[in-house]
Design an enzyme around this catalytic site. Structure first.
Site, PDB file in Angstrom:
ATOM      1  N   LEU A   6       1.104  -1.448  -0.503  1.00 29.09           N
ATOM      2  CA  LEU A   6      -0.125   0.161   0.373  1.00 29.09           C
ATOM      3  C   LEU A   6       1.212   1.132  -0.003  1.00 29.09           C
ATOM      4  CD1 LEU A   6      -2.843  -0.884   2.471  1.00 29.09           C
ATOM      5  CD2 LEU A   6      -2.981  -1.153   0.124  1.00 29.09           C
ATOM      6  N   ARG A  13       2.841  14.836   4.798  1.00 28.55           N
ATOM      7  CA  ARG A  13       3.733  15.597   5.810  1.00 28.55           C
ATOM      8  C   ARG A  13       5.841  15.658   6.018  1.00 28.55           C
ATOM      9  NH1 ARG A  13       2.859  12.967  12.047  1.00 28.55           N
ATOM     10  NH2 ARG A  13       1.560  10.892  10.640  1.00 28.55           N
ATOM     11  N   GLY A 134      -3.991   1.577  14.958  1.00 24.35           N
ATOM     12  CA  GLY A 134      -5.341   0.476  15.448  1.00 24.35           C
ATOM     13  C   GLY A 134      -4.865  -0.214  16.576  1.00 24.35           C
ATOM     14  N   ARG A 328      37.432  12.145 -11.174  1.00 23.28           N
ATOM     15  CA  ARG A 328      35.922  12.044 -11.698  1.00 23.28           C
ATOM     16  C   ARG A 328      36.137  11.018 -12.371  1.00 23.28           C
ATOM     17  NH1 ARG A 328      36.203  17.851 -13.892  1.00 23.28           N
ATOM     18  NH2 ARG A 328      34.160  16.501 -15.423  1.00 23.28           N
ATOM     19  N   ALA A 418      58.818  25.382 -16.856  1.00 19.45           N
ATOM     20  CA  ALA A 418      58.274  25.751 -15.941  1.00 19.45           C
ATOM     21  C   ALA A 418      56.906  27.303 -17.060  1.00 19.45           C
ATOM     22  CB  ALA A 418      58.325  26.797 -14.419  1.00 19.45           C
TER      23      ALA A 418
HETATM   24  C1  UD1 Z   1      -3.094   1.405  10.134  1.00 14.19           C
HETATM   25  C2  UD1 Z   1      -4.312   0.977  10.524  1.00 14.19           C
HETATM   26  C3  UD1 Z   1      -4.125   1.305  12.213  1.00 14.19           C
HETATM   27  C4  UD1 Z   1      -2.473   0.284  12.023  1.00 14.19           C
HETATM   28  C5  UD1 Z   1      -1.748   1.504  11.600  1.00 14.19           C
HETATM   29  C6  UD1 Z   1       0.061   1.612  11.361  1.00 14.19           C
HETATM   30  C7  UD1 Z   1      -6.480   0.968   9.329  1.00 14.19           C
HETATM   31  C8  UD1 Z   1      -7.408   0.871   8.926  1.00 14.19           C
HETATM   32  N1  UD1 Z   1      -5.182   1.200   9.970  1.00 14.19           N
HETATM   33  O1  UD1 Z   1      -3.398   3.090  10.452  1.00 14.19           O
HETATM   34  O2  UD1 Z   1      -4.693   0.113  11.924  1.00 14.19           O
HETATM   35  O3  UD1 Z   1      -2.098   0.617  13.717  1.00 14.19           O
HETATM   36  O4  UD1 Z   1      -2.155   1.534   9.851  1.00 14.19           O
HETATM   37  O5  UD1 Z   1       1.155   2.383  10.342  1.00 14.19           O
HETATM   38  O6  UD1 Z   1      -5.268   0.192   8.058  1.00 14.19           O
HETATM   39  N2  UD1 Z   1      -3.076   3.674   2.295  1.00 14.19           N
HETATM   40  C9  UD1 Z   1      -3.090   3.756   1.193  1.00 14.19           C
HETATM   41  N3  UD1 Z   1      -4.798   3.823   0.429  1.00 14.19           N
HETATM   42  C10 UD1 Z   1      -5.584   4.034   1.350  1.00 14.19           C
HETATM   43  C11 UD1 Z   1      -5.650   4.273   3.102  1.00 14.19           C
HETATM   44  C12 UD1 Z   1      -3.663   4.089   3.184  1.00 14.19           C
HETATM   45  O7  UD1 Z   1      -2.796   3.210  -0.407  1.00 14.19           O
HETATM   46  O8  UD1 Z   1      -7.156   4.853   1.348  1.00 14.19           O
HETATM   47  C13 UD1 Z   1      -1.643   3.252   2.487  1.00 14.19           C
HETATM   48  C14 UD1 Z   1      -0.250   4.529   3.242  1.00 14.19           C
HETATM   49  O9  UD1 Z   1      -0.221   5.163   1.659  1.00 14.19           O
HETATM   50  C15 UD1 Z   1       0.288   3.904   3.915  1.00 14.19           C
HETATM   51  C16 UD1 Z   1      -0.801   2.539   5.260  1.00 14.19           C
HETATM   52  O10 UD1 Z   1      -1.795   2.338   3.544  1.00 14.19           O
HETATM   53  O11 UD1 Z   1       1.279   3.425   3.524  1.00 14.19           O
HETATM   54  C17 UD1 Z   1      -1.198   3.062   5.658  1.00 14.19           C
HETATM   55  O12 UD1 Z   1      -1.897   3.901   6.104  1.00 14.19           O
HETATM   56  P1  UD1 Z   1      -1.723   4.977   7.451  1.00 14.19           P
HETATM   57  O13 UD1 Z   1      -2.780   6.820   6.846  1.00 14.19           O
HETATM   58  O14 UD1 Z   1      -0.814   5.665   7.278  1.00 14.19           O
HETATM   59  O15 UD1 Z   1      -2.645   4.116   8.273  1.00 14.19           O
HETATM   60  P2  UD1 Z   1      -3.835   5.035   9.264  1.00 14.19           P
HETATM   61  O16 UD1 Z   1      -5.331   4.619   9.355  1.00 14.19           O
HETATM   62  O17 UD1 Z   1      -3.248   5.697  10.244  1.00 14.19           O
END
Ligand code: UD1
Ligand code: CA
Length: 476
Positions: A6, A13, A134, A328, A418
């Site tokens: 993902l 940020r 979570g 280089r 030189a």
């Molecule tokens: C998520 C988990 C949470 C866990 C935390 C750890 C869920 C609902 N929650 O939280 O339990 O403790 O990660 O960091 O899964 N991403 C996508 N598409 C989306 C949303 C997120 O690709 O629509 C990807 C983000 O780029 C990231 C990862 O998923 O790499 C987690 O997303 P983030 O928003 O950080 O997770 P949380 O919802 O905070």
């Protein structure tokens, strides 16, 4: 096995125009670290979910074994995995990783996959401060019941310190069915992947948790500060590996390896050095403080003094390079070559025992053995349109402050006086010098301020260089 990474999150940020997962860690994009860990498991499918503006990510990291899925809009982690479904194999285990959690080890993922052979497995850690994560909710018997997100958790659930790292292994044949049951009826109006946990429990499948060997494996990058923190963790690990192989580091906290550094025995590396790409250091090489080496090979016994910069270059054995030397791309030094301060060498070969100890530019040159290149020597290799080569044969001696206007050859054993501006070949064995004859004017007086307003002839004489006495220089 399937792996879904993902990586659709925006990374706001980071306050950067570079997509978050392309930020480098130890010289490699965050996402590339995750892809490498995934590849170590030889998955049948390896799918990356990217988001708006993520085209750059795909361009940077695409490879034949990767499938890319655009998730737009981003409706949560469950929605993200659902977008990947068409690209996944319906059997075995589907492993979900995060593109911004780069230090996960393949060994940990293997263990997670093993724990999921007959059910679901979650990678969890216990945190002193679980804020934002979570929480793993267990039943009275201690079995995992579900995951509750921080924003949906009760005050009591927020006390739970075991958290979901986000990394999960899910039975592939159940995944599509479970994802279709997810709802966004929660505090964030998102489709939570974490809700598959209670669905697995309801289906009577075992849900196991696995702890990583190191907590840092699960650290995510959301800010520059976290990225820097992870960088130090990676560098510490690399420094420890080097020391375990016998490399002496002046300070393991002050070295940066952004690629692959290979060291033979008895190598010493002083503080503040940066190694990029592929760098090889031969036996007993010493690297002084604040050197930068990129794609370089340094022969045994060679010493690089402080602030030496080497890029795409090869240094032979027993060399003495720097301080403040710059090698280089295409610099190739044979054994026992000395290159001193403020010497720049580009696309040039220097054969054994040659010296360029001070202030020189050597570009597009072939330099023989035992050649001495004096201070201030410059190969004029560029005519504004094309580059030309300079050849300096064995045992030549180039006097200080000479310019070698290429293409030009200095013959074997030749000496340049030189200040020579060499525009024609210098014959072997001879002295060649091109220089205005030296003249002296006895009793010459400098112009004086009191003399201003007087006629030129009465004024003092100057060395402005005007020919013919305009400013008082005697006519010859
Ligand atoms: C998520 C988990 C949470 C866990 C935390 C750890 C869920 C609902 N929650 O939280 O339990 O403790 O990660 O960091 O899964 N991403 C996508 N598409 C989306 C949303 C997120 O690709 O629509 C990807 C983000 O780029 C990231 C990862 O998923 O790499 C987690 O997303 P983030 O928003 O950080 O997770 P949380 O919802 O905070
Ligand atoms: Ca997060």
């Amino acid at each position: 096995m399937n792996v879904v990474i993902l990586a659709a999150g925006q990374g706001r940020r980071m306050y950067s125009s570079l997509p978050k997962v392309l930020h480098p860690l130890a010289g490699k994009p965050l996402l590339a670290h995750v892809i490498d860990a995934a590849r170590a498991l030889s998955p049948a499918r390896l799918c990356i979910v990217y988001g708006h503006g993520g085209e750059a990510v795909r361009v940077a990291l695409d490879a034949p074994d990767l499938s890319w899925v655009l998730q737009e809009p981003q409706l949560g982690t469950g929605h993200a995995v659902r977008r990947a479904l068409p690209f996944l194999d319906g059997t075995g285990t589907s492993l979900v990783l995060y593109g911004d959690v780069p230090l996960i080890r393949a060994e940990t993922l293997r263990e997670l996959a093993r724990a999921a052979t007959d059910g679901l497995a979650i990678l969890t850690v216990e945190l002193a401060d679980p804020q934002g994560y979570g929480r793993i909710v267990r039943d009275a018997a201690g079995k995992v019941a579900r995951i509750v997100e921080q924003k949906d958790a009760s005050a009591e659930e927020r006390e739970i310190r075991e958290i979901n790292t986000g990394i999960m292994a899910i039975p592939a044949e159940r995944l599509a069915g479970w994802l279709s049951l997810l709802s966004n009826d929660n505090a964030q109006r998102e489709y939570y992947l974490t809700d598959v946990v209670s669905l697995a429990v309801a289906a009577g499948l075992p849900v196991r948790t696995v702890r990583p060997e190191h907590e840092w494996e699960t650290l995510g990058v959301n800010s520059q500060a976290q990225l820097a923190e992870l960088e130090r963790i990676v560098q510490r690990g690399l420094a420890e590996k080097l020391m375990a192989q016998g490399v002496r580091l002046a300070d393991p906290a002050r070295i940066d390896v952004r690629g692959e550094l290979r060291c033979a025995r008895d190598v010493f590396i002083d503080v503040g050095c940066v190694f990029e790409g592929r760098v090889e250091l031969g036996e007993a090489v010493e690297v002084g403080p604040n050197c930068v080496l990129k794609n370089a090979r340094i022969g045994e016994g060679t010493r690089l003094a402080a602030f030496t910069h080497v890029e795409e270059a090869v240094v032979g054995a027993d060399g003495r390079i720097g301080p403040f030397a710059r090698l280089r791309p295409g610099a190739e030094l044979a054994e026992d070559v000395h290159v001193g301060n403020f010497v720049e060498i580009k696309k040039s070969a220097l054969a054994a025992h040659s010296r360029a100890n001070h202030l020189a530019y050597i570009g597009d040159a072939t330099v023989g053995r035992r050649v001495n290149i004096g201070a201030g020597t410059i190969t004029c290799n560029y005519d504004g349109a094309r580059k030309h080569r300079t050849v300096i044969e064995d045992d030549a001696f180039i006097g200080s402050d000479s310019q070698l206007v290429a293409p030009v050859t200095v013959g074997r054993g030749a000496t340049l006086g030189a200040g020579t501006t060499l525009t024609k070949d210098a014959p072997p064995g001879s002295l060649t010098v091109s220089r205005a004859r030296q003249v002296s004017f006895a009793g010459w007086k400098r112009p004086s301020k009191e003399g201003r307003g007087q006629k030129t002839e009465d004024r003092g004489q100057s060395v402005c260089g005007c020919a013919g006495g305009k400013h008082g220089l005697p006519r010859s």
